[in-house]
Write an enzyme that holds these catalytic residues in place. Structure first.
Site, mmCIF file in Angstrom:
data_model
loop_
_atom_site.group_PDB
_atom_site.id
_atom_site.type_symbol
_atom_site.label_atom_id
_atom_site.label_comp_id
_atom_site.label_asym_id
_atom_site.label_seq_id
_atom_site.Cartn_x
_atom_site.Cartn_y
_atom_site.Cartn_z
ATOM 1 N N GLY A 1 28.758 1.386 7.842
ATOM 2 C CA GLY A 1 28.732 1.258 6.466
ATOM 3 C C GLY A 1 28.282 -0.169 5.909
ATOM 4 O O GLY A 1 28.633 -0.840 6.373
ATOM 5 N N THR B 1 17.587 -15.141 9.169
ATOM 6 C CA THR B 1 16.170 -15.514 9.172
ATOM 7 C C THR B 1 15.914 -16.802 8.739
ATOM 8 O O THR B 1 15.082 -17.449 9.488
ATOM 9 C CB THR B 1 15.607 -14.553 8.161
ATOM 10 O OG1 THR B 1 16.035 -13.157 8.410
ATOM 11 C CG2 THR B 1 13.969 -14.764 7.901
ATOM 12 N N ARG C 1 24.661 5.748 11.053
ATOM 13 C CA ARG C 1 25.461 5.872 12.226
ATOM 14 C C ARG C 1 24.873 6.623 13.315
ATOM 15 O O ARG C 1 23.835 7.416 13.111
ATOM 16 C CB ARG C 1 26.821 6.569 11.632
ATOM 17 C CG ARG C 1 27.291 5.729 10.447
ATOM 18 C CD ARG C 1 28.880 6.344 10.221
ATOM 19 N NE ARG C 1 29.355 5.933 9.083
ATOM 20 C CZ ARG C 1 29.929 4.621 8.938
ATOM 21 N NH1 ARG C 1 30.465 4.024 10.150
ATOM 22 N NH2 ARG C 1 30.503 4.395 7.823
ATOM 23 N N ASP D 1 33.369 -2.161 14.115
ATOM 24 C CA ASP D 1 33.858 -2.061 15.648
ATOM 25 C C ASP D 1 32.582 -1.286 16.373
ATOM 26 O O ASP D 1 32.382 -1.758 17.515
ATOM 27 C CB ASP D 1 35.344 -1.558 15.507
ATOM 28 C CG ASP D 1 35.495 -0.976 17.117
ATOM 29 O OD1 ASP D 1 36.012 -1.816 17.795
ATOM 30 O OD2 ASP D 1 35.640 0.289 17.399
ATOM 31 N N THR E 1 31.918 -5.392 7.312
ATOM 32 C CA THR E 1 32.588 -4.106 6.771
ATOM 33 C C THR E 1 33.402 -4.378 5.753
ATOM 34 O O THR E 1 34.195 -5.478 5.655
ATOM 35 C CB THR E 1 33.587 -3.492 7.825
ATOM 36 O OG1 THR E 1 34.386 -2.389 7.419
ATOM 37 C CG2 THR E 1 34.562 -4.708 8.785
ATOM 38 N N ILE E 2 33.570 -3.733 4.835
ATOM 39 C CA ILE E 2 34.590 -3.755 3.533
ATOM 40 C C ILE E 2 35.939 -3.676 3.826
ATOM 41 O O ILE E 2 36.964 -4.400 3.144
ATOM 42 C CB ILE E 2 34.088 -3.110 2.239
ATOM 43 C CG1 ILE E 2 34.532 -1.518 2.637
ATOM 44 C CG2 ILE E 2 33.006 -3.230 2.037
ATOM 45 C CD1 ILE E 2 34.664 -0.462 1.362
ATOM 46 N N ASP E 3 36.158 -2.997 5.129
ATOM 47 C CA ASP E 3 37.673 -2.764 5.618
ATOM 48 C C ASP E 3 38.554 -3.821 5.960
ATOM 49 O O ASP E 3 39.625 -3.800 5.960
ATOM 50 C CB ASP E 3 37.759 -1.639 6.492
ATOM 51 C CG ASP E 3 36.815 -0.385 6.025
ATOM 52 O OD1 ASP E 3 36.962 -0.084 4.801
ATOM 53 O OD2 ASP E 3 36.483 0.366 7.064
ATOM 54 N N ASP F 1 38.969 -4.948 8.885
ATOM 55 C CA ASP F 1 39.855 -4.433 9.839
ATOM 56 C C ASP F 1 39.425 -4.983 11.324
ATOM 57 O O ASP F 1 39.862 -4.281 12.303
ATOM 58 C CB ASP F 1 39.623 -2.947 9.599
ATOM 59 C CG ASP F 1 38.262 -2.285 10.204
ATOM 60 O OD1 ASP F 1 37.491 -3.036 10.025
ATOM 61 O OD2 ASP F 1 38.338 -1.193 10.150
ATOM 62 N N ARG G 1 44.119 1.359 -15.997
ATOM 63 C CA ARG G 1 45.259 0.927 -16.532
ATOM 64 C C ARG G 1 45.304 1.138 -18.051
ATOM 65 O O ARG G 1 45.904 1.427 -18.793
ATOM 66 C CB ARG G 1 45.750 -0.375 -16.214
ATOM 67 C CG ARG G 1 47.164 -0.845 -16.617
ATOM 68 C CD ARG G 1 47.701 -2.079 -16.419
ATOM 69 N NE ARG G 1 47.807 -2.415 -14.929
ATOM 70 C CZ ARG G 1 48.899 -1.757 -14.356
ATOM 71 N NH1 ARG G 1 49.816 -1.003 -14.852
ATOM 72 N NH2 ARG G 1 49.113 -2.048 -12.916
ATOM 73 N N ALA H 1 50.173 -3.586 -9.359
ATOM 74 C CA ALA H 1 50.630 -2.059 -9.167
ATOM 75 C C ALA H 1 52.087 -2.058 -9.010
ATOM 76 O O ALA H 1 52.802 -2.729 -8.364
ATOM 77 C CB ALA H 1 50.003 -1.535 -7.978
ATOM 78 N N ASP I 1 54.640 1.509 -20.254
ATOM 79 C CA ASP I 1 53.944 2.605 -20.949
ATOM 80 C C ASP I 1 52.878 3.235 -19.686
ATOM 81 O O ASP I 1 52.067 4.175 -20.162
ATOM 82 C CB ASP I 1 53.136 2.060 -22.102
ATOM 83 C CG ASP I 1 52.203 1.282 -22.036
ATOM 84 O OD1 ASP I 1 51.962 0.798 -20.783
ATOM 85 O OD2 ASP I 1 51.582 0.502 -22.981
#
Length: 319
Positions: free
Chosen positions: A11, A24, A72, A103, A125-127, A129, A154, A186, A214
């Site tokens: 990704g 580079t 991928r 990974d 990776t944005i995750d 992880d 919101r 949240a 509200d």
């Protein structure tokens, strides 16, 4: 070593272009030639290589995505396919490779190192992880995008006294959900790594509405369940005007944050230095604000540890 390659795999993540630029320009300043490998490991096996100059990458630092493209390519798990990739590199005179991805990409980098092509992995990776690094390239930008979106959600939630269940990315990792949930105030954060009680969340929302609030916001990590399914479960415990919202791939796009640009630059620069020292099979990370490396093999046995104190803080503030 005279010539190195660089590819992005899996990704896309904001900051990948900043890393490509750093690799580079650092390599060229050290007398090396640089070839971009387009479309990840699929392009590697196909020989889709393009020479990169400093001018090619100079203005890429602010761009999201990856200008080398990504794909991928699970076929690279096969030994024969790995050998084809290594042969393509040798036929183009490429002595070493820097792989930016998650990974699965690291498995490819390790395979190339074992075939005699020193490779270094950068966590793209944005995750967030990946074990043994506090930040992955793209995580900060994804959090900013999700935060901005939830702030807007919101506004409409408050206008109609609604509850929104907002699904954020992260696969089986709840880091985006935790950070964005705290940043947006949240009412509840739900992640796959920790148990949760939907009835308790419903009671929290009821109490908040009774106290004059509200709107309600629940930030849900995608590894838990879909936002629609969570909404259906929530409505079993309260008569809420609820909506499900999925932020999805918008979190991968956009100009990278300062944090992602700087981290990607530092890691890309360091990766070239490691190759110049003749090292391979290593993953670069940032631990306690300092550059660090680990054997890629260690990452497969390790487990990323999120900042779960954020979850506890948010829950305490919503009692």
């Amino acid at each position: 070593m005279k010539r190195i390659g660089i590819l992005t795999s899996g990704g896309d993540a904001p900051g990948m272009n900043a890393a490509i630029r750093a690799v580079t320009k650092t390599a060229i300043s050290n007398g090396l030639e640089v070839f971009g490998i387009r479309y990840g490991f699929a392009g590697l096996v196909a020989g889709d290589f393009v020479a990169l100059t400093a001018e090619d990458v100079d203005h890429k630092i602010s761009q999201g995505g990856t200008f080398l493209y990504s794909a991928r390519y699970p076929e690279f798990a096969q030994e024969e396919v790995q050998k084809k990739g290594a042969e393509q590199l040798r036929s183009h005179g490429i002595d070493a490779v820097i792989v930016i991805g998650g990974d699965g990409s690291y498995h490819g980098a390790l395979a190339l190192t074992r075939l005699g092509i020193n490779s270094i992995g950068l966590p793209g990776t944005i995750d967030n992880d990946i074990p043994y690094t506090d930040y992955t390239i793209g995580f900060s930008s994804a959090c900013r995008t999700a935060m901005d979106a939830i702030d807007k959600i919101r506004d409409t939630a408050a206008s109609h006294h609604r509850v929104f269940i907002v699904n954020v990315m992260g696969r089986e990792c709840g880091d985006i959900a935790m950070r964005v949930g705290v940043a947006t105030g949240a009412d509840a954060i739900v992640i796959p790594e920790r148990p949760y009680d939907i009835k308790e969340i419903a009671e929290t929302l009821k109490r908040h509405f009774a106290d004059g609030k509200d709107n309600g916001i629940i930030v849900l990590a995608e590894g838990v369940m879909s936002a629609d399914k969570f909404k259906d479960e929530l409505l079993k415990y309260g008569d809420f005007d609820a909506r499900a919202n999925v932020l999805a791939h918008m979190q991968r796009g956009g100009s990278p944050t300062v944090t992602d640009r700087v981290n990607a630059t530092k890691m890309g620069n360091y990766a070239v230095k490691l190759l110049l020292d003749g090292k391979g099979g290593l993953a670069v990370g940032i631990e306690n604000s300092k550059l660090a490396t680990h054997d890629i093999l260690d990452l497969f046995d390790g487990k990323h540890q999120g900042d779960y104190a954020l979850l506890d803080i948010n829950k305490e503030m919503n009692k």
